[in-house]
Design a protein around this motif. Structure first.
Motif, PDB file in Angstrom:
ATOM      1  N   THR A  89      23.788  60.319  -3.551  1.00  0.00           N
ATOM      2  CA  THR A  89      24.663  61.473  -3.352  1.00  0.00           C
ATOM      3  C   THR A  89      25.648  61.152  -2.232  1.00  0.00           C
ATOM      4  OG1 THR A  89      22.927  63.000  -4.041  1.00  0.00           O
ATOM      5  CG2 THR A  89      24.768  63.933  -2.785  1.00  0.00           C
ATOM      6  N   SER A  94      26.954  63.085  -7.161  1.00  0.00           N
ATOM      7  CA  SER A  94      25.694  62.345  -7.270  1.00  0.00           C
ATOM      8  C   SER A  94      25.660  61.547  -8.556  1.00  0.00           C
ATOM      9  CB  SER A  94      24.505  63.314  -7.283  1.00  0.00           C
ATOM     10  OG  SER A  94      24.393  63.996  -6.067  1.00  0.00           O
ATOM     11  N   LEU A 116      13.585  58.675  -7.072  1.00  0.00           N
ATOM     12  CA  LEU A 116      13.169  59.564  -8.165  1.00  0.00           C
ATOM     13  C   LEU A 116      11.968  58.992  -8.903  1.00  0.00           C
ATOM     14  CD1 LEU A 116      16.704  60.431  -9.605  1.00  0.00           C
ATOM     15  CD2 LEU A 116      15.320  61.774  -7.997  1.00  0.00           C
ATOM     16  N   LYS A 158      26.926  52.261  -9.799  1.00  0.00           N
ATOM     17  CA  LYS A 158      25.742  52.262 -10.662  1.00  0.00           C
ATOM     18  C   LYS A 158      25.712  50.993 -11.515  1.00  0.00           C
ATOM     19  CE  LYS A 158      23.855  54.804 -14.654  1.00  0.00           C
ATOM     20  NZ  LYS A 158      22.452  54.970 -14.301  1.00  0.00           N
ATOM     21  N   ARG A 194      18.493  58.513  -6.823  1.00  0.00           N
ATOM     22  CA  ARG A 194      19.680  59.376  -6.854  1.00  0.00           C
ATOM     23  C   ARG A 194      20.527  59.039  -5.617  1.00  0.00           C
ATOM     24  NH1 ARG A 194      18.222  64.786  -8.352  1.00  0.00           N
ATOM     25  NH2 ARG A 194      18.528  63.828 -10.397  1.00  0.00           N
ATOM     26  N   ASP A 211      22.485  59.034 -10.754  1.00  0.00           N
ATOM     27  CA  ASP A 211      21.159  58.432 -10.795  1.00  0.00           C
ATOM     28  C   ASP A 211      21.284  56.982 -11.230  1.00  0.00           C
ATOM     29  OD1 ASP A 211      20.257  60.924 -10.098  1.00  0.00           O
ATOM     30  OD2 ASP A 211      19.414  61.400 -12.061  1.00  0.00           O
TER      31      ASP A 211
END
Length: 146
Positions: free
Chosen positions: A99, A7, A91, A132, A97, A9
């Motif tokens: 995963t 995972s 979130l 990300k 998040r 964020d």
């Protein structure tokens, strides 16, 4: 069979994160070893990869797609066998998040050795870190933020 769950964020709203992930042709921008993904239709894509000197081509089929929540796939054919899901969990208004779960059946001596060394987990972690950056950079570009 090996299972990897990782995972990360992301500081971007879930809608934008999901939309970026659902654009499979963009995967070579952040997935190490993915040379090309070509969308064949709404459910199928053709992949060309080169990982650790090993070139592969295969097709995947999306088996579940829930906007802003999940994308699940499986490979088709005989050459590469894996299934996976990516779940998107909001979130807050600007944070998500991501995963990824992959189940992989290594074939051949090199793949079994790489599996024992945890190479898939390292690969997935790196791909998520690059995703990300990719998503956050795109969000900054679209808002004019630096």
């Amino acid at each position: 069979m090996s299972t990897v769950v990782e995972s990360i964020d992301v500081d971007v709203p879930v809608r934008a994160v999901y939309e970026r992930w659902a654009t499979f042709e963009e995967f070579p921008r952040f997935m190490d070893g993915v040379e090309e993904v070509r969308q064949l239709d709404d459910r199928r894509a053709h992949w060309r990869t080169r990982i650790a000197g090993l070139s592969r081509e295969f097709e995947t089929e999306v088996v579940e797609r829930v906007p802003d929540e999940r994308v699940a796939w499986r490979t088709t054919g005989e050459s590469v066998k894996h299934t996976g899901t990516v779940d998107f969990e909001p979130l807050g208004p600007g944070r998500t998040r991501v995963t990824m779960t992959m189940v992989f059946r290594p074939t051949g001596l090199a793949e079994r050795a790489a599996d024992r060394l945890g190479v898939l987990g390292v690969q997935v972690r790196g791909d998520l870190r690059r995703f990300k950056r990719y998503v956050e950079d795109a969000a900054g570009d679209s808002t004019g933020a630096e």
